[in-house]
Design an enzyme around this catalytic site. Structure first.
Site, PDB file in Angstrom:
ATOM      1  N   ALA A   1      -3.962   7.544  -4.909  1.00 58.73           N
ATOM      2  CA  ALA A   1      -2.575   7.082  -4.967  1.00 58.73           C
ATOM      3  C   ALA A   1      -2.633   5.581  -5.236  1.00 58.73           C
ATOM      4  O   ALA A   1      -2.670   4.767  -4.310  1.00 58.73           O
ATOM      5  CB  ALA A   1      -1.850   7.380  -3.665  1.00 58.73           C
TER       6      ALA A   1
ATOM      7  N   GLY B   1       0.831  -1.204   0.000  1.00 57.47           N
ATOM      8  CA  GLY B   1       0.000   0.000   0.000  1.00 57.47           C
ATOM      9  C   GLY B   1       0.858   1.243   0.000  1.00 57.47           C
ATOM     10  O   GLY B   1       2.041   1.191  -0.337  1.00 57.47           O
ATOM     11  N   ASN B   2       0.266   2.377   0.338  1.00 58.05           N
ATOM     12  CA  ASN B   2       1.025   3.634   0.396  1.00 58.05           C
ATOM     13  C   ASN B   2       0.410   4.559   1.432  1.00 58.05           C
ATOM     14  O   ASN B   2      -0.573   4.215   2.080  1.00 58.05           O
ATOM     15  CB  ASN B   2       1.086   4.283  -0.994  1.00 58.05           C
ATOM     16  CG  ASN B   2      -0.288   4.628  -1.513  1.00 58.05           C
ATOM     17  OD1 ASN B   2      -0.977   5.478  -0.966  1.00 58.05           O
ATOM     18  ND2 ASN B   2      -0.712   3.935  -2.564  1.00 58.05           N
ATOM     19  N   ARG B   3       0.973   5.740   1.599  1.00 61.24           N
ATOM     20  CA  ARG B   3       0.621   6.628   2.704  1.00 61.24           C
ATOM     21  C   ARG B   3      -0.584   7.526   2.452  1.00 61.24           C
ATOM     22  O   ARG B   3      -0.879   8.398   3.252  1.00 61.24           O
ATOM     23  CB  ARG B   3       1.821   7.514   3.060  1.00 61.24           C
ATOM     24  CG  ARG B   3       3.036   6.747   3.518  1.00 61.24           C
ATOM     25  CD  ARG B   3       4.124   7.694   3.994  1.00 61.24           C
ATOM     26  NE  ARG B   3       5.382   7.001   4.188  1.00 61.24           N
ATOM     27  CZ  ARG B   3       5.681   6.267   5.256  1.00 61.24           C
ATOM     28  NH1 ARG B   3       4.791   6.135   6.233  1.00 61.24           N
ATOM     29  NH2 ARG B   3       6.849   5.665   5.353  1.00 61.24           N
TER      30      ARG B   3
END
Ligand code: CTP
Ligand code: CA
Length: 220
Positions: free
Chosen positions: A100, A33-35
């Site tokens: 994102a 995943g990402n932030r």
């Protein structure tokens, strides 16, 4: 709200907005995943609905609330986000890709929890995800498609390249290296990058930036 009602300048318009991160499963427990918090895309959805648009928000995993008056399709993966965005875009007037999206996804997610002692967890084969913004741009015809660029350096230069590569109308270039801009913050430092030039914006709250982007969409 009563003293200062929103202009209904987007009434009759259908807008698709992608927001949040995606989670790409490695196994039933682990993911890539990402932030992203989803704040920017959720602000766009809320402001667009307030201004009268019919909004479909395609939202990745986040615990933030969906603004009232917004139709929300919840997704986990880039593949699910692509399907939902393409489907909503068929009847839409415009799209804004604020998500994102994970750039890579495990080629063969396991159906059981992998054990670190005896299964390969140090090398995970990845395949590139479909670029949703580029795909919507290919299908846009006369419609307006706006994307974002999350950058830590060479912000405007990289955003200009993304504009050309993806074929959208505008890129909102976002500096994610600052403490007052980017993932999880309440404000953003951004540049509007289009084929007609680049405009630097001051640090704005995400709802303020959302309104600036919607003004631009309205103009286009
Ligand atoms: N995007 C998308 N689908 C993907 C990857 C990106 O729709 N699979 C969209 C994002 O929603 C954003 C824009 O493309 O509007 C730019 O995303 P960004 O991550 O900044 O750029 P990338 O093209 O993925 O390049 P990189 O991450 O290497 O900078
Ligand atoms: Ca990316």
């Amino acid at each position: 709200e009563v003293l200062n009602p929103a202009p209904q300048d987007l009434a009759g318009k259908r807008i698709v907005i992608t927001a949040g991160p995606t989670h790409e499963p490695i196994d039933p427990v682990r993911f890539i995943g990402n932030r992203s918090s989803g704040k920017m895309g959720i602000a766009l959805a809320g402001e667009a609905a307030r201004r009268g648009a019919a909004v479909t928000l395609v939202l990745g995993p986040t615990s933030l609330d969906v603004p009232c008056g917004v139709e929300c399709v919840r997704v986990q993966t880039a593949a699910e986000m692509l399907q939902a965005a393409l489907s909503a875009f068929q009847t839409a007037d415009a799209a804004i890709c604020a998500a994102a999206v994970a750039d890579y996804t495990p080629a063969a997610p396991a159906d059981h929890k992998l054990k670190k002692a005896n299964e390969r967890l140090d090398r995970i084969e990845l395949v590139e995800t479909v670029d949703i913004l580029a795909e919507l741009s290919r299908q846009k015809g006369e419609r307006c498609v706006i994307g974002f660029a999350a950058e830590t350096d060479n912000v405007v230069e990289y955003a200009e390249r993304k504009l050309a590569r993806k074929g959208c109308d505008v890129i909102i270039a976002n500096d994610v290296s600052r403490t007052d801009s980017g993932f999880g913050t309440d404000t953003n430092k951004a540049w509007i990058v289009s084929t007609t030039g680049t405009q630097e914006l001051p640090v704005l709250t995400k709802p303020q930036l959302a309104d600036t982007i919607l003004d631009l969409l309205q103009k286009l």
